[in-house]
Design a protein around this motif. Structure first.
Motif, short mmCIF file in Angstrom:
data_model
loop_
_atom_site.label_atom_id
_atom_site.label_comp_id
_atom_site.label_asym_id
_atom_site.label_seq_id
_atom_site.Cartn_x
_atom_site.Cartn_y
_atom_site.Cartn_z
N UNK A 1 0.85 -1.19 0.00
CA UNK A 1 0.00 0.00 0.00
C UNK A 1 0.89 1.25 0.00
N UNK A 2 0.70 2.12 -1.01
CA UNK A 2 1.47 3.34 -1.09
C UNK A 2 0.87 4.38 -0.15
N UNK A 3 1.70 5.00 0.66
CA UNK A 3 1.22 6.00 1.61
C UNK A 3 0.73 7.24 0.87
N UNK A 4 0.05 8.10 1.60
CA UNK A 4 -0.42 9.35 1.02
C UNK A 4 0.77 10.24 0.68
N UNK A 5 0.83 10.67 -0.57
CA UNK A 5 1.93 11.52 -1.03
C UNK A 5 1.34 12.76 -1.70
N UNK A 6 1.96 13.90 -1.43
CA UNK A 6 1.55 15.15 -2.06
C UNK A 6 2.53 15.51 -3.18
N UNK A 7 1.98 16.07 -4.25
CA UNK A 7 2.81 16.49 -5.38
C UNK A 7 2.41 17.89 -5.83
N UNK A 8 3.41 18.57 -6.36
CA UNK A 8 3.19 19.83 -7.07
C UNK A 8 4.10 19.85 -8.29
N UNK A 9 3.65 20.57 -9.31
CA UNK A 9 4.43 20.67 -10.52
C UNK A 9 4.75 22.13 -10.84
N UNK A 197 -6.75 6.50 -4.25
CA UNK A 197 -7.39 7.75 -3.84
C UNK A 197 -6.65 8.91 -4.45
N UNK A 198 -7.41 9.91 -4.90
CA UNK A 198 -6.84 11.05 -5.60
C UNK A 198 -7.56 12.31 -5.16
N UNK A 199 -6.79 13.37 -4.88
CA UNK A 199 -7.37 14.64 -4.46
C UNK A 199 -6.69 15.77 -5.22
N UNK A 200 -7.50 16.67 -5.79
CA UNK A 200 -7.00 17.86 -6.46
C UNK A 200 -7.30 19.08 -5.62
N UNK A 207 -2.89 14.98 -4.13
CA UNK A 207 -2.60 13.94 -3.15
C UNK A 207 -3.03 12.60 -3.73
N UNK A 208 -2.16 11.60 -3.62
CA UNK A 208 -2.49 10.27 -4.11
C UNK A 208 -2.10 9.24 -3.06
N UNK A 209 -2.81 8.12 -3.05
CA UNK A 209 -2.45 6.99 -2.19
C UNK A 209 -3.02 5.73 -2.81
N UNK A 210 -2.52 4.59 -2.34
CA UNK A 210 -2.98 3.31 -2.87
C UNK A 210 -2.07 2.78 -3.96
N UNK A 211 -2.31 1.55 -4.36
CA UNK A 211 -1.46 0.89 -5.36
C UNK A 211 -1.59 1.52 -6.74
N UNK A 212 -2.64 2.29 -6.97
CA UNK A 212 -2.82 2.95 -8.27
C UNK A 212 -2.00 4.23 -8.40
N UNK A 213 -1.35 4.66 -7.33
CA UNK A 213 -0.67 5.95 -7.32
C UNK A 213 0.25 6.18 -8.52
N UNK A 214 1.15 5.25 -8.87
CA UNK A 214 2.02 5.50 -10.03
C UNK A 214 1.23 5.72 -11.32
N UNK A 215 0.17 4.95 -11.52
CA UNK A 215 -0.64 5.11 -12.73
C UNK A 215 -1.37 6.46 -12.72
#
Length: 232
Positions: A1-9, A197-200, A207-215
Motif C-alpha cells: 500500500x502506497x502511503x499518502x503523497x503530495x505532489x506539485x508541478x 485515492x486522488x485529491x485535487x 494527493x495520491x495513495x494506494x497501489x494505483x498511485x504511479x498510474x
C-alpha cells in the motif's frame, strides 16, 4: 500500500545552450564540506528522483540543573525530493511532499542554470486533468470543498461535502445558482480491481495513495502541457 503523497508541478524554461538539467544537478553533489547539493534517491513511484539537501541551524533553549536557561545551536540537514520530466517538449519539476523549502530548491536550480531559468507553478483553478478519469474504470467523487460561496449580501460561505458512497454533483442543489469556487475535490478510483485515492486542490497540490498511485500520476502528467498552455 502506497502511503499518502503530495505532489506539485512547476513548468520550467531553460536557456537553449543548457545541455541538460540532470547533468548539471549530478555535477553538484551534496557532501561533508558543502552547505547544499544534490543526490539521487528512489521515489515512491518506483524510479530515481533527485534530492536537494541543504544545511541549516536552529537555536533551541534549554534549562540546566540550576534552572537557568541557556541557548544552543542545533545543526540539521533538510531535503526536498523532485523529478525532472519532459512532456511533449515542455519541462516540468515534479516536487514530492512540497513544503516551504520549494523556494530554496528553485533558487538553487536558478544558480546552477544561470540567466534564462524561469519557473511557474501549475494550478488547477481553470482546468483539471481529464485523462486520469477517462482511463479509469470506476470514478467516485467522495469529497468536495467550495469557497467564496455568495449566500447573500455580505455573506460568503465555505462548504464541505463528503460521502463514502459517492457524491453526484447534479444532486448538490444547494450550490445551484450560487457563485462559488471549488477549492478541492477527492476521488476514489478503481482500475483492474485495484483501488486508489486522488485529491485535487485548486492551488496545484495533488494527493495520491494506494497501489494505483504511479498510474494516477502518469495519467495526470499526460495533461500538464495542455493545462499550462491554457494558463498562459
Amino acid at each position: 500500500m502506497v502511503m499518502l503523497i503530495r505532489y506539485r508541478w512547476y513548468r520550467i524554461q531553460l536557456p537553449r545552450d543548457i545541455p541538460g538539467l540532470d547533468e548539471l544537478i549530478d555535477n553538484c553533489p551534496f557532501g561533508q564540506d558543502t552547505n547544499q547539493g544534490f543526490t539521487r534517491v528512489n521515489s515512491e513511484l518506483g524510479h530515481l528522483n533527485h534530492r536537494f539537501l541543504w544545511r541549516s541551524t536552529v537555536v533551541v533553549s534549554q534549562v540546566d540543573e540550576s534552572g537557568d536557561t541557556f541557548y544552543q545551536e542545533v545543526a540539521s540537514v533538510n531535503f526536498t525530493d523532485f523529478a525532472i520530466i519532459n512532456i511533449k517538449g515542455t519541462v516540468f519539476l515534479r516536487i514530492e511532499n512540497p513544503g516551504r523549502s520549494i523556494k530554496d530548491l528553485l533558487n538553487a536550480l536558478e544558480s546552477l542554470v544561470g540567466l534564462g531559468f524561469t519557473s511557474k507553478l501549475v494550478t488547477f483553478e481553470k482546468k483539471e486533468p481529464v485523462t486520469v478519469f477517462e482511463k479509469t474504470e470506476v470514478v467516485k467523487l467522495i469529497g468536495l470543498k467550495v469557497t467564496e460561496a455568495i449566500l447573500g449580501e455580505g455573506i460568503i460561505g465555505r462548504m464541505e461535502f463528503t460521502s463514502s458512497e459517492g457524491i453526484t454533483p447534479e444532486k448538490l442543489t444547494i450550490l445551484t445558482d450560487i457563485p462559488h469556487k471549488t477549492e478541492s475535490a477527492s476521488f476514489e478510483l478503481i482500475y483492474g480491481g485495484v483501488k486508489g485515492l486522488l485529491s485535487f486542490n485548486s492551488n496545484g497540490t495533488v494527493k495520491v495513495s494506494g497501489q494505483l498511485a504511479p498510474r494516477l500520476i502518469y495519467l495526470i502528467e499526460k495533461d500538464l502541457a495542455a493545462i499550462t498552455r491554457q494558463l498562459q
